[in-house]
Design an enzyme around this catalytic site. Sequence first.
Site, mmCIF file in Angstrom:
data_model
loop_
_atom_site.group_PDB
_atom_site.id
_atom_site.type_symbol
_atom_site.label_atom_id
_atom_site.label_comp_id
_atom_site.label_asym_id
_atom_site.label_seq_id
_atom_site.Cartn_x
_atom_site.Cartn_y
_atom_site.Cartn_z
ATOM 1 N N LYS A 14 0.821 -1.221 0.000
ATOM 2 C CA LYS A 14 0.000 0.000 0.000
ATOM 3 C C LYS A 14 0.853 1.268 0.000
ATOM 4 C CE LYS A 14 -2.320 -0.923 3.840
ATOM 5 N NZ LYS A 14 -1.788 -2.234 4.290
ATOM 6 N N ARG A 129 11.238 -6.304 5.878
ATOM 7 C CA ARG A 129 11.065 -4.884 6.201
ATOM 8 C C ARG A 129 11.506 -4.612 7.630
ATOM 9 N NH1 ARG A 129 5.207 -2.183 5.538
ATOM 10 N NH2 ARG A 129 4.848 -3.044 7.608
ATOM 11 N N ARG A 135 11.223 -1.375 12.190
ATOM 12 C CA ARG A 135 9.877 -1.109 12.727
ATOM 13 C C ARG A 135 9.553 -2.112 13.816
ATOM 14 N NH1 ARG A 135 4.798 0.062 8.759
ATOM 15 N NH2 ARG A 135 3.687 -1.122 10.346
ATOM 16 N N ARG A 146 -0.963 -9.315 13.519
ATOM 17 C CA ARG A 146 -1.514 -8.290 12.611
ATOM 18 C C ARG A 146 -2.231 -8.937 11.433
ATOM 19 N NH1 ARG A 146 3.735 -5.621 11.415
ATOM 20 N NH2 ARG A 146 2.649 -4.230 9.983
HETATM 21 P P1 AMP Z 1 0.354 0.411 9.213
HETATM 22 O O1 AMP Z 1 1.568 1.250 9.103
HETATM 23 O O2 AMP Z 1 -0.779 0.921 8.373
HETATM 24 O O3 AMP Z 1 0.619 -1.047 9.003
HETATM 25 O O4 AMP Z 1 -0.155 0.552 10.727
HETATM 26 C C1 AMP Z 1 0.643 0.113 11.824
HETATM 27 C C2 AMP Z 1 -0.221 -0.057 13.076
HETATM 28 O O5 AMP Z 1 -0.867 1.186 13.387
HETATM 29 C C3 AMP Z 1 -1.367 -1.058 12.937
HETATM 30 O O6 AMP Z 1 -0.953 -2.391 13.179
HETATM 31 C C4 AMP Z 1 -2.339 -0.543 13.993
HETATM 32 O O7 AMP Z 1 -1.931 -0.898 15.289
HETATM 33 C C5 AMP Z 1 -2.198 0.973 13.857
HETATM 34 N N1 AMP Z 1 -3.151 1.536 12.866
HETATM 35 C C6 AMP Z 1 -2.854 2.117 11.663
HETATM 36 N N2 AMP Z 1 -3.972 2.494 11.015
HETATM 37 C C7 AMP Z 1 -5.005 2.139 11.827
HETATM 38 C C8 AMP Z 1 -6.417 2.242 11.726
HETATM 39 N N3 AMP Z 1 -7.000 2.761 10.627
HETATM 40 N N4 AMP Z 1 -7.166 1.768 12.748
HETATM 41 C C9 AMP Z 1 -6.604 1.229 13.847
HETATM 42 N N5 AMP Z 1 -5.292 1.085 14.021
HETATM 43 C C10 AMP Z 1 -4.477 1.540 13.021
#
Ligand code: AMP
Length: 190
Positions: A14, A129, A135, A146
């Site tokens: 994404k 990653r 991260r 996740r």
């Molecule tokens: P990402 O970078 O999009 O993979 O997000 C990393 C982490 O941030 C996720 O595993 C969630 O814990 C939190 N997070 C990001 N976007 C959301 C969302 N829309 N709703 C809830 N938690 C989020």
Amino acid sequence: MNNIVIFGAPGSGKGTQSDKLIAKYGFEHISTGDVLRSEIKNGTELGKTAKEYIDKGQLIPDELMVDILASVYDSFGKEHKGVIFDGFPRTIPQAEALKAMLAERGHRIAAMIELDVPEEELMKRLILRGKESGRSDDNEETIKKRLGVYHNQTAPLIDWYKKEGVHNHIHGLGELDTIFGDITTVIDQL
Ligand code: AMP
């Protein structure tokens, strides 16, 4: 104005594809994961709360996410070319809140683009990653959680967006530029 949800499991590409779309079309970009990581870095109250959820591989509560989203969206002004929503929505209540927030402004989601990548490949990419970026949530145990959260809470959005009539399926495995080409074909038809 083409507001686009770029959708997929963690590691589906994404963020990478969003960067290419921004460069090509001049879209704005909301990555809720990036917003939360920056709050954590700045040591804010929101960041402290978010870190507890992120490190466990869980989602941040919907109410918190929806408030963040509206304020970031409004920061782009009224005349933007479109916003890429990356990592949001992740639950059906978030999708409903996004729809309502946009409707209040006379806007809508023009397309939801689902990047479909097999689970084995997702694991491989996320572990790599984690090694490269450090991260904290890209370790094997948290990645598994996740992916579970994705299947249970986020994947139902595929049907939700099909009902909205804006869902587009893209094979997310293969050459980056081929995948990007498939995405631009969808966008160019909007
Ligand atoms: P990402 O970078 O999009 O993979 O997000 C990393 C982490 O941030 C996720 O595993 C969630 O814990 C939190 N997070 C990001 N976007 C959301 C969302 N829309 N709703 C809830 N938690 C989020």
